[in-house]
Write an enzyme that holds these catalytic residues in place. Sequence first.
Site, PDB file in Angstrom:
ATOM      1  N   ASP A 129       0.853  -1.179   0.000  1.00 14.09           N
ATOM      2  CA  ASP A 129       0.000   0.000   0.000  1.00 14.09           C
ATOM      3  C   ASP A 129       0.897   1.240   0.000  1.00 14.09           C
ATOM      4  O   ASP A 129       2.114   1.135   0.187  1.00 14.09           O
ATOM      5  CB  ASP A 129      -0.909  -0.034   1.229  1.00 14.09           C
ATOM      6  CG  ASP A 129      -1.995   1.022   1.172  1.00 14.09           C
ATOM      7  OD1 ASP A 129      -2.252   1.548   0.071  1.00 14.09           O
ATOM      8  OD2 ASP A 129      -2.575   1.341   2.213  1.00 14.09           O
ATOM      9  N   LYS A 130       0.318   2.402  -0.206  1.00 14.07           N
ATOM     10  CA  LYS A 130       1.108   3.632  -0.207  1.00 14.07           C
ATOM     11  C   LYS A 130       0.962   4.403   1.101  1.00 14.07           C
ATOM     12  O   LYS A 130       1.923   4.562   1.852  1.00 14.07           O
ATOM     13  CB  LYS A 130       0.703   4.537  -1.380  1.00 14.07           C
ATOM     14  CG  LYS A 130       1.550   5.819  -1.480  1.00 14.07           C
ATOM     15  CD  LYS A 130       1.110   6.679  -2.640  1.00 14.07           C
ATOM     16  CE  LYS A 130      -0.131   7.478  -2.296  1.00 14.07           C
ATOM     17  NZ  LYS A 130       0.146   8.550  -1.294  1.00 14.07           N
ATOM     18  N   PHE A 174     -17.923  12.315   3.986  1.00 17.16           N
ATOM     19  CA  PHE A 174     -17.148  11.691   2.916  1.00 17.16           C
ATOM     20  C   PHE A 174     -17.364  10.187   2.932  1.00 17.16           C
ATOM     21  O   PHE A 174     -17.419   9.562   3.982  1.00 17.16           O
ATOM     22  CB  PHE A 174     -15.657  11.992   3.110  1.00 17.16           C
ATOM     23  CG  PHE A 174     -14.759  11.264   2.149  1.00 17.16           C
ATOM     24  CD1 PHE A 174     -14.439  11.818   0.921  1.00 17.16           C
ATOM     25  CD2 PHE A 174     -14.226  10.018   2.473  1.00 17.16           C
ATOM     26  CE1 PHE A 174     -13.620  11.144   0.032  1.00 17.16           C
ATOM     27  CE2 PHE A 174     -13.404   9.345   1.597  1.00 17.16           C
ATOM     28  CZ  PHE A 174     -13.097   9.907   0.359  1.00 17.16           C
ATOM     29  N   LYS A 196     -16.581  10.114  -2.725  1.00  9.54           N
ATOM     30  CA  LYS A 196     -15.270  10.776  -2.793  1.00  9.54           C
ATOM     31  C   LYS A 196     -15.384  12.284  -2.614  1.00  9.54           C
ATOM     32  O   LYS A 196     -14.606  13.059  -3.182  1.00  9.54           O
ATOM     33  CB  LYS A 196     -14.566  10.454  -4.119  1.00  9.54           C
ATOM     34  CG  LYS A 196     -14.177   8.995  -4.281  1.00  9.54           C
ATOM     35  CD  LYS A 196     -13.432   8.762  -5.573  1.00  9.54           C
ATOM     36  CE  LYS A 196     -12.918   7.331  -5.669  1.00  9.54           C
ATOM     37  NZ  LYS A 196     -13.993   6.337  -5.597  1.00  9.54           N
ATOM     38  N   ARG A 250      -1.518  15.433  -2.605  1.00  7.58           N
ATOM     39  CA  ARG A 250      -2.893  14.938  -2.630  1.00  7.58           C
ATOM     40  C   ARG A 250      -3.811  16.142  -2.784  1.00  7.58           C
ATOM     41  O   ARG A 250      -3.834  17.046  -1.949  1.00  7.58           O
ATOM     42  CB  ARG A 250      -3.206  14.164  -1.350  1.00  7.58           C
ATOM     43  CG  ARG A 250      -2.266  13.007  -1.113  1.00  7.58           C
ATOM     44  CD  ARG A 250      -2.591  12.245   0.150  1.00  7.58           C
ATOM     45  NE  ARG A 250      -3.861  11.533   0.057  1.00  7.58           N
ATOM     46  CZ  ARG A 250      -4.293  10.667   0.960  1.00  7.58           C
ATOM     47  NH1 ARG A 250      -3.555  10.388   2.031  1.00  7.58           N
ATOM     48  NH2 ARG A 250      -5.439  10.057   0.819  1.00  7.58           N
ATOM     49  N   ARG A 278      -6.234   4.334  -7.828  1.00 11.31           N
ATOM     50  CA  ARG A 278      -7.692   4.282  -7.708  1.00 11.31           C
ATOM     51  C   ARG A 278      -8.151   2.837  -7.531  1.00 11.31           C
ATOM     52  O   ARG A 278      -9.112   2.372  -8.147  1.00 11.31           O
ATOM     53  CB  ARG A 278      -8.362   4.886  -8.937  1.00 11.31           C
ATOM     54  CG  ARG A 278      -8.061   6.351  -9.184  1.00 11.31           C
ATOM     55  CD  ARG A 278      -8.582   7.242  -8.079  1.00 11.31           C
ATOM     56  NE  ARG A 278      -8.543   8.647  -8.432  1.00 11.31           N
ATOM     57  CZ  ARG A 278      -8.683   9.633  -7.567  1.00 11.31           C
ATOM     58  NH1 ARG A 278      -8.850   9.348  -6.276  1.00 11.31           N
ATOM     59  NH2 ARG A 278      -8.643  10.882  -7.953  1.00 11.31           N
TER      60      ARG A 278
END
EC number: 7.6.2.1
Length: 991
Positions: free
Chosen positions: A351-352, A503, A508, A556, A718
């Site tokens: 994962d990031k 959210f 999104k 981001r 995504r």
Amino acid sequence: MGDLRPRTVWLGHPEKRDQRYPRNVINNQKYNFFTFLPGVLYNQFKYFFNLYFLLLACSQFVDELRLGALYTYWVPLVGKSLLKNKLVVLFITIGREAVEEIRCSIRDKEVNSHIYSKLLPRGKSNQRVPADMIFLRTTERNGSCFLRTDQLDGETDWKLRLPVACTQRLPTAADLLQIRSYVYAEEPNIDIHTFNGTFTREDGDPPVNESLSIENTLWASTVIASGSIVGVVIYTGKELRGVMNTSNPKNKMGLFDLEVNCLTKILFGALVVVSLVMVALQHFAGRWYLQIFRFLLLFSNIVPISLRVNLDLGKMVFSWMINRDSKIPGTVVRASTIPEELGRISYLLTDKTGTLTQNEMVFRRLHLGTVAYGMDSMDEVQSHVFSAYTQPPHDPPLSRAPAATKVRKTISSRVHEAVKAIALVHNVTPVYEANGVTDQAEAEQHYEDTCRVYQAASPDEVSLVQWTESVGLTLVGRDQSSMQLRTPSGQILNFTILQIFPFTYESKRMGIIVRDESTGEITFYMKGADAVMAGIVQYNDWLEEECGNMAREGLRVLVVSKKSLTEEQYQDFEARYVQAKLSVHDRSLKVATVIESLEMEMELLCLTGVEDQLQTDVRPTLEILRNAGIKVWMLTGDKMETATCTAKNAHLVTRNQDIHIFRAVTTRGEAHLELNSFRRKHDCALVISGDSLEVCLKYYEYEFMELACQSPAVVCCRCAPTQKAQIVRLLQERTGKLTCAVGESPRPHEGKQASLAADFSVTQFKHLGRLLMVHGRNSYKRSAALSQFVIHRSLCISTMQAVFSSVFYFASVPLYQGFLIVGYSTIYTMFPVFSLVLDKDVKSEVAMLYPELYKDLLKGRPLSFKTFLIWVLISIYQGSIIMYGAMLLFESEFVHIVAISFTSLILTELLMVALTVQTWHWLMMVAELLSLSCYVASLVFLHDYIDVYFIATVSFLWKVTVITLVSCLPLYILKYLRRRFSPPSYSKLTS
């Protein structure tokens, strides 16, 4: 009620006030010794049970199967089974797995035994929620509370929860027992992010109906982070969301164990073949079928049952070494059955956010379309905000240039509106904590900056609110219905919160409708990802380009917009929104439709860019993994530009590598063309979105996986969590190679749920380098060496038995009996062989400096059919030399053959261990000397098998010496020649 199950919970029974809830099964797994015992038995002995039970039954009823005296038969079969680790294998394996199960059981029992009162008029925070509940009341003044959900979803971001409005307004918690109300809850399901229900209070006129959503729930295993709460239980036991998301644990068997099982099958086949050959050479004379069973018993050592116990004990040692390594502190081994698998990882999927990055957001950029502000120009933003609240608006003098003044005024106004929007559109709550000097109530009353901390469900939102504070507009207060901002001049701006649209991963975006108490203006603010906001805001020609530019910098990006509403517009929306929320069927769709009626032609205010910095030493760690031959795939939910920039910044993609951006595809034809385009490129990293990935896997799963596996690096952006799991599964199925999936780092930023479910838990990504390059490599090589020696030990004595039987006309007579056959594989050779778990070919520093050494292991050469065949030939050679030598040099008595051959066999095994050792450890020397001493000392008690007077002669000594040298010296010479003319890669680094 259709898809809802009515659960009537009456709140009005004082006589039951002291009742306590029953315990909840948090982990839906019953820990019982007999639940996992059959599985262990089957896994460990499925290849041997049928044979041994058959022989055991025959031995009780067929006298012809006795190999000599009854005692000498039962020692090899039953007594030897105990002493020679056949049953020890079973008990050690069961014991190791039982310890892990018992620890889980104790942990769950402690949690499940906690007692909760039915009504908590004055509770405390940091307490675990006992069951799935509806949130009724809180002691917090702002009328809300925060949850820590790390034990449920692995995230440490705090989640805001809101109580039922009509119960929150009650004067005291005890009044809950005086009202008449009930809750309708949906059927239990596994989705922890959604909930539909209604709350009805019947004792009012008219009755009060309120819709219930995920914001009104408190799932079991979450922790109340602020204040205390009162709730009503709707699900318990197996219907808990957490339990329904828990799958039964599986016993993992690594690739190495499967390979060992395959070799064991071959050995078992050899056992049968040798037995048949012996009978065939007798021309199947007499009762030949009984002779087959006698030979099966006689050569049973071919199948090394003790291999299992040696490997299991080795795994325990390897796990202990990992846990005790001070250079990777906090690392925990939770699956002690597969440490050697760390030495053969071909694909690492990571994962990031929170894994490669720190999950600590820092505000970096504010973009207004015509002007952008970075970290070096934030003082200008602060100046615009200060002037907006300290200088009254006035018309510029006529003598000044009107155009320039108008531009400056427009930019100042836009900056102010953007900062104001960012300060309002969020779910952040300021909390004031007493610091020992200032009382908490006083700190909250005066908005003491030193006592204020921000609580939110996302670190992104906290970073945005902290930034607005740094430029002059501070969030100082918030409750369920209002918000307070402080201007640079100290003025408090009050806003009424009319609606909040949280959210979600599907939408999104999030929105909020507020009323400015000073002007009465109603404004709808919204922020979200550019992909969804592009269709909501008014047309512009800079949004897409600037979002791409900021994403390429690794930021981001969030798009912020607003829309002014009249009182009539808002009242119409509120009526439709409340009606949609009370719907039982298709509530989510109806609510979304009503909200979308507002999300049209919104004014674009600004773009915000926050940076999630890389963890320490991510770049060198990824470089080590790449040089080790491990292909790294990054799976993230971020947008393509951000993910690509992070991949470059972390050196997941090298500077000289090309990147193929897999364009968006929606049809089979488009996917086919794009795959052909990617096929023409070589040594090119792949970047693909989750939507395109889904299309490719739907129509061209095999072709896509084949091309992706050839790529040096893959970035999936995504990407939904289900897609991440699908990719891991496909990699395992298509390649057949070992994969390592790295999730969120458990400490300090992520929860322990993922950590508890993991095979290995590390605190930082950089620890993966040492875990794989050092511990994984050593565990695999040591396990391979240990397996080969145990097989060699068994084949060597079986070869001697075969030679002995052949010389004596294929008679089924045992060469060694009683304690000789028992002691051979236990006290005489066990410790030196097992000491190989301490061997290492290079130092750990060298293994980290030259990760290319790890690449050699990916081919599986340490334990392959080739090495297995080599050790089989070595065993046949040494067994034959020892046996033929003993029969050639013995003088007159058979017992001399036993003495010479057995002593030579023991010395050969000890010398073979010494020949294999790369780096001597003092425990290895102790094991060699101890085993030799035990054998010499036991000769005094073996007078039934060995002539004690003969072994004290010079004749015995020179014969044993000659036979041992002939069996071992050629192997020493071959080893020297191999290292001289074809040295292994590691030897070049140790010389």
